[in-house]
Design a protein around this motif. Sequence first.
Motif, PDB file in Angstrom:
ATOM      1  N   GLY A 189     -46.070 -28.752  23.835  1.00  0.00           N
ATOM      2  CA  GLY A 189     -44.898 -28.087  24.277  1.00  0.00           C
ATOM      3  C   GLY A 189     -44.720 -26.800  23.676  1.00  0.00           C
ATOM      4  N   THR A 190     -45.806 -26.204  22.908  1.00  0.00           N
ATOM      5  CA  THR A 190     -45.703 -25.062  22.065  1.00  0.00           C
ATOM      6  C   THR A 190     -46.916 -24.279  22.306  1.00  0.00           C
ATOM      7  OG1 THR A 190     -46.645 -25.454  19.889  1.00  0.00           O
ATOM      8  CG2 THR A 190     -44.301 -26.439  20.327  1.00  0.00           C
ATOM      9  N   THR A 191     -47.327 -23.106  21.731  1.00  0.00           N
ATOM     10  CA  THR A 191     -48.415 -22.621  21.763  1.00  0.00           C
ATOM     11  C   THR A 191     -48.728 -22.446  20.305  1.00  0.00           C
ATOM     12  OG1 THR A 191     -47.113 -20.401  21.884  1.00  0.00           O
ATOM     13  CG2 THR A 191     -48.156 -21.361  23.873  1.00  0.00           C
ATOM     14  N   LEU A 192     -48.466 -22.991  19.590  1.00  0.00           N
ATOM     15  CA  LEU A 192     -48.799 -23.118  18.078  1.00  0.00           C
ATOM     16  C   LEU A 192     -49.880 -24.163  17.748  1.00  0.00           C
ATOM     17  CD1 LEU A 192     -45.255 -22.473  16.413  1.00  0.00           C
ATOM     18  CD2 LEU A 192     -46.960 -20.874  17.054  1.00  0.00           C
ATOM     19  N   LYS A 193     -50.519 -24.253  16.798  1.00  0.00           N
ATOM     20  CA  LYS A 193     -51.658 -25.023  16.330  1.00  0.00           C
ATOM     21  C   LYS A 193     -51.145 -25.957  15.248  1.00  0.00           C
ATOM     22  CE  LYS A 193     -55.406 -22.630  18.460  1.00  0.00           C
ATOM     23  NZ  LYS A 193     -56.898 -21.993  18.525  1.00  0.00           N
ATOM     24  N   PRO A 194     -51.341 -27.110  15.201  1.00  0.00           N
ATOM     25  CA  PRO A 194     -51.191 -28.197  14.167  1.00  0.00           C
ATOM     26  C   PRO A 194     -51.750 -27.432  12.782  1.00  0.00           C
ATOM     27  CG  PRO A 194     -51.837 -29.299  15.837  1.00  0.00           C
ATOM     28  CD  PRO A 194     -52.334 -27.980  16.204  1.00  0.00           C
ATOM     29  N   VAL A 195     -51.143 -27.840  11.669  1.00  0.00           N
ATOM     30  CA  VAL A 195     -51.553 -27.178  10.413  1.00  0.00           C
ATOM     31  C   VAL A 195     -51.796 -28.369   9.417  1.00  0.00           C
ATOM     32  CG1 VAL A 195     -50.843 -25.815   8.411  1.00  0.00           C
ATOM     33  CG2 VAL A 195     -49.900 -25.406  10.549  1.00  0.00           C
ATOM     34  N   VAL A 214     -52.690 -33.954   5.090  1.00  0.00           N
ATOM     35  CA  VAL A 214     -51.813 -34.357   6.219  1.00  0.00           C
ATOM     36  C   VAL A 214     -51.950 -33.443   7.322  1.00  0.00           C
ATOM     37  CG1 VAL A 214     -49.844 -35.369   7.443  1.00  0.00           C
ATOM     38  CG2 VAL A 214     -50.506 -36.036   5.037  1.00  0.00           C
ATOM     39  N   THR A 215     -52.093 -33.792   8.623  1.00  0.00           N
ATOM     40  CA  THR A 215     -51.861 -32.845   9.718  1.00  0.00           C
ATOM     41  C   THR A 215     -50.410 -32.854  10.261  1.00  0.00           C
ATOM     42  OG1 THR A 215     -54.382 -33.338  10.625  1.00  0.00           O
ATOM     43  CG2 THR A 215     -52.648 -32.119  11.903  1.00  0.00           C
ATOM     44  N   TRP A 216     -49.856 -31.922  10.106  1.00  0.00           N
ATOM     45  CA  TRP A 216     -48.485 -31.527  10.559  1.00  0.00           C
ATOM     46  C   TRP A 216     -48.418 -31.065  11.722  1.00  0.00           C
ATOM     47  CZ3 TRP A 216     -44.889 -33.771   7.090  1.00  0.00           C
ATOM     48  CH2 TRP A 216     -45.400 -34.207   5.878  1.00  0.00           C
ATOM     49  N   ALA A 217     -47.160 -31.103  12.447  1.00  0.00           N
ATOM     50  CA  ALA A 217     -46.627 -30.422  13.572  1.00  0.00           C
ATOM     51  C   ALA A 217     -46.500 -28.938  13.115  1.00  0.00           C
ATOM     52  CB  ALA A 217     -45.589 -31.118  14.417  1.00  0.00           C
ATOM     53  N   PRO A 218     -46.639 -27.760  13.940  1.00  0.00           N
ATOM     54  CA  PRO A 218     -46.266 -26.636  13.316  1.00  0.00           C
ATOM     55  C   PRO A 218     -44.835 -26.312  13.042  1.00  0.00           C
ATOM     56  CG  PRO A 218     -47.330 -26.377  15.472  1.00  0.00           C
ATOM     57  CD  PRO A 218     -47.379 -27.870  15.026  1.00  0.00           C
ATOM     58  N   VAL A 219     -43.950 -26.894  14.153  1.00  0.00           N
ATOM     59  CA  VAL A 219     -42.584 -26.787  14.303  1.00  0.00           C
ATOM     60  C   VAL A 219     -41.738 -28.167  14.255  1.00  0.00           C
ATOM     61  CG1 VAL A 219     -42.755 -24.630  15.498  1.00  0.00           C
ATOM     62  CG2 VAL A 219     -42.975 -27.057  16.823  1.00  0.00           C
ATOM     63  N   ASN A 220     -40.606 -28.167  14.003  1.00  0.00           N
ATOM     64  CA  ASN A 220     -39.840 -29.488  14.455  1.00  0.00           C
ATOM     65  C   ASN A 220     -39.850 -29.641  15.528  1.00  0.00           C
ATOM     66  OD1 ASN A 220     -39.199 -29.112  11.532  1.00  0.00           O
ATOM     67  ND2 ASN A 220     -37.156 -28.416  11.903  1.00  0.00           N
ATOM     68  N   VAL A 221     -39.351 -31.196  15.947  1.00  0.00           N
ATOM     69  CA  VAL A 221     -39.374 -31.476  17.164  1.00  0.00           C
ATOM     70  C   VAL A 221     -38.347 -30.702  18.092  1.00  0.00           C
ATOM     71  CG1 VAL A 221     -38.605 -33.665  18.745  1.00  0.00           C
ATOM     72  CG2 VAL A 221     -40.071 -33.863  16.566  1.00  0.00           C
TER      73      VAL A 221
END
Length: 659
Positions: free
Chosen positions: A447-453, A458-465
């Motif tokens: 749903g985004t054009t950002l990559k996980p971090v 831990v692999t985090w979503a780059p943004v909140n839900v």
Amino acid sequence: MKKYFNFTLLTFAILLFTGCSSEEEIADNGGVPSLKGTLTFVLPMAKGATTYAIATTNENKLDIPGMKIYMFSDAADPVLEKVYSGADIVSGSNGTNATASITVPEGVSGNKTFYFAGNTATVQGTATNQLGTTAEGMLLSVFSKLITDNQLAPAHLSSANGLLLTGKSATINVASTASANVSLKRRVARFDVDNTTSASNVTIKEILIYNANLAGYVFENPTPDIAANLTKGDLTKITYTGQTNANTGITESVFYLYPTVVGSTTTIIQLVTDVKGTEKIFTVKAADILPNKRYFIKAKENNGIEFVLEVADWESAGDLETEVQGAVGFSNVASSDLTGWNANTYMFDATNNGTTITLDVATPSSKGAEFEIVNTLGSFPGITTETTSTPALTYAASYKQGVKITIPKYEGTDDLTVEIRIKDKANPKLYATVVVYSDKTGTYYPGTTLKPVVVAGVTWAPVNVGATTDDATVLNLASTGYYYQWGRNSFKGASSNLTNTIAGPLGYDEANNSTQFISRADNINGDWLKKDDSKYTDRASLWTTGATSPCPAGWSVPTVSQLDLLNKSALVSITGNTEKKRNEIKDKTTNAIIYLPFGGAIMPNGGATWLGTGAMLWSSTPAITASKTNGQMLLSGGATPKIIETPVSYGAPIRCVKN
């Protein structure tokens, strides 16, 4: 355009000979500056006429005999040297303007700064830190943080005796300066209501105000650190029905409030209304309330009717500065290829095909929409945009216009992100976005054009839900994401202040079939779930499976242990970014950064907390206390994050982790 009351300070020397006139530099014989003189303040507003921006002459009133003038020394922390009041201030006139004159004592010279406080009779107070405690020798650092006396809650502020006016001069040499300008500003905010029932289908009957500041700072705007000292309380309800222009246009000066700052204290304004025969209560979206501003409470279409605040300078009725809350939004989207991530952002994957999008865009102003194409990653020629109709008023603060966007197929080999921003012509800072992308490498977060971090292992979503950007300069759905009550995933709050609530508690099935925020009037330990529900003793399983998790496939709500890793100084460094309103948490090994926006949370009564000053993120871990009403979350405010237990009826964002 900002307009304040302009005061002109004229210095007249008392000379020992006649025929000498006032000049920029005034000297007596021998070229030595005069050490005793009369300072006359010309007050053009004291007899000012009523204008459209001033609903009553009292809003433009200044009681000169009741005014106080404070003279400070020129130092690193200036000292109050003299207070002028009562007989010290001589009233006069200069043509159509009133004047106030003071005498500078003989022997006083050098640079001075003058502070002014008008209409103080009912607000000066004599308790600690109040204006009435001023005395010669007080330091400016103390003086500048003085507060008014508390208004007598639940009574409302009145303009009957004039509104508190304060300001200061520039630093001037009292012996040699011929003139200086002083601006006074009202220290309260004014609220008008702009509603036309025929346009909004809403009839406002009453106005309720909760948790208002009952005092205000005399000279400084409140900031979260100092505003906590102010007394707060609920005010009596305002009967709106029957007021001038009620529900047929703009009703001016319905009420006044002392300033507040969202995040330190939230003043909740609610409207009791009639919507086609049904009573409904709307909560006006929260915003900073600043002094000497004129706020409009307006109806706006945003996936249904809501009420927002707009703000203008008090003196400039027709020149709107900005919309405090509100945005450009989409509706009637005619394209099955789009992913509607939220009301202000749509996504289109141009990897395999192009598309033609037709939709309606709602703008706050009648000037309609304009377009901007921003190449965030790569470039994509060939996109065309056009409007297909003229703006048409649909609500009191919403104009609808048709838009057509043509997007070709992306033929490139690299990842692509292009933003098509559809902006309000009158305020280009407000826009909705169609994001065109191509995930050639398959690494974007859903749903985004950002990559996980990857941070702290831990692999985090780059943004909140629900969010689409990690830039929180503007706190809205795109940056903060949705707000969830712990264990629920049917409610998705698009803001940390609500307009759509239902009183709780409810049963689990009823709660998860409802898109409303389940409110609790007690606002402390209330639970959205009924105690006799079968899920009450089994809430440890909520948010732990794909069926109940708000996270996308392959992702999950973090445990409290995972969130706590973002606290560990051995693993991460934490920087608070007040400009972008977020905490920046950097992995000390890889230097990867996760951004946590200061979206705060929704309190059980529907108001906001920590908005603009702290990030609050739910974990999937319940805090099974005796009352079973708490969950655990990360509070990341400034540079001191911590895990806290919080009632499950709070609404907060979620940051997913990869399974």
